[in-house]
Design a protein around this motif. Structure first.
Motif, PDB file in Angstrom:
ATOM      1  N   ILE A  29      -7.325  -7.590   7.321  1.00 26.67           N
ATOM      2  CA  ILE A  29      -7.536  -6.474   6.494  1.00 26.67           C
ATOM      3  C   ILE A  29      -6.746  -6.531   5.168  1.00 26.67           C
ATOM      4  CG2 ILE A  29      -6.926  -3.989   6.679  1.00 26.67           C
ATOM      5  CD1 ILE A  29      -6.923  -4.051   9.664  1.00 26.67           C
ATOM      6  N   ASP A  30      -7.551  -6.132   3.970  1.00 25.62           N
ATOM      7  CA  ASP A  30      -7.291  -6.250   2.667  1.00 25.62           C
ATOM      8  C   ASP A  30      -6.406  -4.874   2.282  1.00 25.62           C
ATOM      9  OD1 ASP A  30      -6.996  -7.059   0.355  1.00 25.62           O
ATOM     10  OD2 ASP A  30      -8.929  -6.281  -0.293  1.00 25.62           O
ATOM     11  N   ALA A  31      -5.038  -4.751   3.072  1.00 23.35           N
ATOM     12  CA  ALA A  31      -4.371  -3.828   2.745  1.00 23.35           C
ATOM     13  C   ALA A  31      -3.641  -3.518   1.516  1.00 23.35           C
ATOM     14  CB  ALA A  31      -3.136  -3.593   3.916  1.00 23.35           C
ATOM     15  N   GLU A  32      -3.781  -2.544   0.713  1.00 22.97           N
ATOM     16  CA  GLU A  32      -2.921  -2.433  -0.432  1.00 22.97           C
ATOM     17  C   GLU A  32      -1.445  -1.858  -0.373  1.00 22.97           C
ATOM     18  OE1 GLU A  32      -4.971   0.358  -3.006  1.00 22.97           O
ATOM     19  OE2 GLU A  32      -6.808  -0.584  -2.911  1.00 22.97           O
ATOM     20  N   GLU A  33      -1.321  -1.008   0.859  1.00 18.66           N
ATOM     21  CA  GLU A  33       0.170  -0.711   1.163  1.00 18.66           C
ATOM     22  C   GLU A  33       0.112  -0.382   2.700  1.00 18.66           C
ATOM     23  OE1 GLU A  33       2.874   2.311  -1.068  1.00 18.66           O
ATOM     24  OE2 GLU A  33       1.354   3.350  -0.146  1.00 18.66           O
ATOM     25  N   VAL A  34       1.146  -0.687   3.492  1.00 17.04           N
ATOM     26  CA  VAL A  34       1.362  -0.041   4.589  1.00 17.04           C
ATOM     27  C   VAL A  34       2.633   0.529   4.609  1.00 17.04           C
ATOM     28  CG1 VAL A  34       1.755  -1.002   7.222  1.00 17.04           C
ATOM     29  CG2 VAL A  34       0.053  -2.246   5.567  1.00 17.04           C
ATOM     30  N   ILE A  35       2.701   1.663   5.456  1.00 19.17           N
ATOM     31  CA  ILE A  35       3.709   2.457   5.352  1.00 19.17           C
ATOM     32  C   ILE A  35       4.135   2.778   6.961  1.00 19.17           C
ATOM     33  CG2 ILE A  35       4.954   4.847   5.028  1.00 19.17           C
ATOM     34  CD1 ILE A  35       2.928   5.142   2.574  1.00 19.17           C
ATOM     35  N   ILE A  36       5.319   2.522   7.418  1.00 20.74           N
ATOM     36  CA  ILE A  36       5.847   2.642   8.813  1.00 20.74           C
ATOM     37  C   ILE A  36       6.876   3.879   8.565  1.00 20.74           C
ATOM     38  CG2 ILE A  36       7.039   1.822  10.601  1.00 20.74           C
ATOM     39  CD1 ILE A  36       5.919  -0.945   9.980  1.00 20.74           C
ATOM     40  N   ARG A  37       6.310   5.194   9.204  1.00 22.21           N
ATOM     41  CA  ARG A  37       7.391   6.215   8.985  1.00 22.21           C
ATOM     42  C   ARG A  37       8.245   6.358  10.369  1.00 22.21           C
ATOM     43  NH1 ARG A  37       3.798   9.633   6.116  1.00 22.21           N
ATOM     44  NH2 ARG A  37       5.064   8.783   4.351  1.00 22.21           N
ATOM     45  N   THR A  38       9.528   6.532  10.237  1.00 27.14           N
ATOM     46  CA  THR A  38      10.475   6.916  11.378  1.00 27.14           C
ATOM     47  C   THR A  38      10.919   8.037  11.000  1.00 27.14           C
ATOM     48  OG1 THR A  38      12.365   5.991  10.578  1.00 27.14           O
ATOM     49  CG2 THR A  38      10.920   4.427  11.720  1.00 27.14           C
ATOM     50  N   GLU A  39      11.739   8.775  11.969  1.00 27.91           N
ATOM     51  CA  GLU A  39      12.757   9.991  11.492  1.00 27.91           C
ATOM     52  C   GLU A  39      13.504   9.807  10.542  1.00 27.91           C
ATOM     53  OE1 GLU A  39      14.356  12.599  14.679  1.00 27.91           O
ATOM     54  OE2 GLU A  39      12.641  12.104  15.888  1.00 27.91           O
ATOM     55  N   GLU A  40      14.214   8.602  10.524  1.00 28.80           N
ATOM     56  CA  GLU A  40      15.288   8.387   9.619  1.00 28.80           C
ATOM     57  C   GLU A  40      14.808   7.828   7.892  1.00 28.80           C
ATOM     58  OE1 GLU A  40      15.422   6.737  12.567  1.00 28.80           O
ATOM     59  OE2 GLU A  40      16.267   8.624  13.579  1.00 28.80           O
ATOM     60  N   TYR A  41      13.687   7.153   8.230  1.00 27.54           N
ATOM     61  CA  TYR A  41      13.318   6.265   6.986  1.00 27.54           C
ATOM     62  C   TYR A  41      11.843   5.885   7.032  1.00 27.54           C
ATOM     63  CZ  TYR A  41      14.438   2.471   9.809  1.00 27.54           C
ATOM     64  OH  TYR A  41      14.231   1.432  10.789  1.00 27.54           O
ATOM     65  N   ASP A  42      11.456   5.704   5.852  1.00 24.79           N
ATOM     66  CA  ASP A  42       9.872   4.955   5.737  1.00 24.79           C
ATOM     67  C   ASP A  42       9.944   3.445   5.509  1.00 24.79           C
ATOM     68  OD1 ASP A  42       9.141   7.395   6.267  1.00 24.79           O
ATOM     69  OD2 ASP A  42       8.224   7.788   4.179  1.00 24.79           O
ATOM     70  N   LEU A  43       9.483   2.475   5.981  1.00 19.83           N
ATOM     71  CA  LEU A  43       9.380   1.187   5.504  1.00 19.83           C
ATOM     72  C   LEU A  43       8.064   1.116   4.838  1.00 19.83           C
ATOM     73  CD1 LEU A  43      10.456  -0.599   8.565  1.00 19.83           C
ATOM     74  CD2 LEU A  43      11.861  -0.285   6.503  1.00 19.83           C
ATOM     75  N   VAL A  44       8.228   0.690   3.408  1.00 25.38           N
ATOM     76  CA  VAL A  44       6.812   0.381   2.656  1.00 25.38           C
ATOM     77  C   VAL A  44       6.465  -0.912   2.390  1.00 25.38           C
ATOM     78  CG1 VAL A  44       5.821   0.957   0.471  1.00 25.38           C
ATOM     79  CG2 VAL A  44       7.210   2.557   1.574  1.00 25.38           C
ATOM     80  N   PHE A  45       5.377  -1.382   2.801  1.00 21.60           N
ATOM     81  CA  PHE A  45       4.956  -2.864   2.427  1.00 21.60           C
ATOM     82  C   PHE A  45       3.805  -2.833   1.570  1.00 21.60           C
ATOM     83  CE2 PHE A  45       6.484  -2.745   6.918  1.00 21.60           C
ATOM     84  CZ  PHE A  45       7.128  -3.975   7.024  1.00 21.60           C
TER      85      PHE A  45
END
Length: 128
Positions: A29-45
């Protein structure tokens, strides 16, 4: 996972053939950005390598990259204001289904779906 000892495993072509025989489809998948959102923080790839694997209907996503940890809800903030509807885009099929089921107009159905964050059952329940 596969392969014997020594030589470092299978070559990619052989691995792909084995996966196809087992009913596993792999797609990059040609992803520009991936965001994993949790209650405490976001992880941005940013510019992550994303691979989708479909094994007989069970989809698995692999994200490779180094994330930046940011405050919860802060990820995507710069673009979110410019195109806020992108994250809450309600498919027309869902609008039609809710409108038919609840006996209301498509505009009312769309509003109910937006209020219910796209949850079909909750939108119908609100309208009945």
């Amino acid at each position: 996972m596969f392969g014997g000892g020594g030589g470092g495993g299978l070559n990619p072509r052989k691995m792909e053939q084995m996966m196809q025989q087992m009913g596993i489809d792999v797609e990059d998948i040609d992803a520009e950005e991936v965001i994993i959102r949790t209650e405490e923080y976001d992880l941005v790839f940013n510019d992550a390598e994303v691979t989708k694997m479909d094994a007989r209907g069970q989809e698995t996503y692999q994200v490779i990259g180094s994330p930046e940890q940011v405050e919860s809800g802060a990820a995507g903030g710069a673009d979110a204001g410019a195109d806020e509807s992108a994250g809450t885009e309600i498919p027309d099929e869902d609008v039609e289904l809710v409108a038919t089921r609840a006996g209301v107009s498509e505009d009312e159905a769309r509003d109910a779906l937006e209020d219910a964050d796209g949850d079909l059952a909750a939108a119908v329940e609100r309208l009945e």
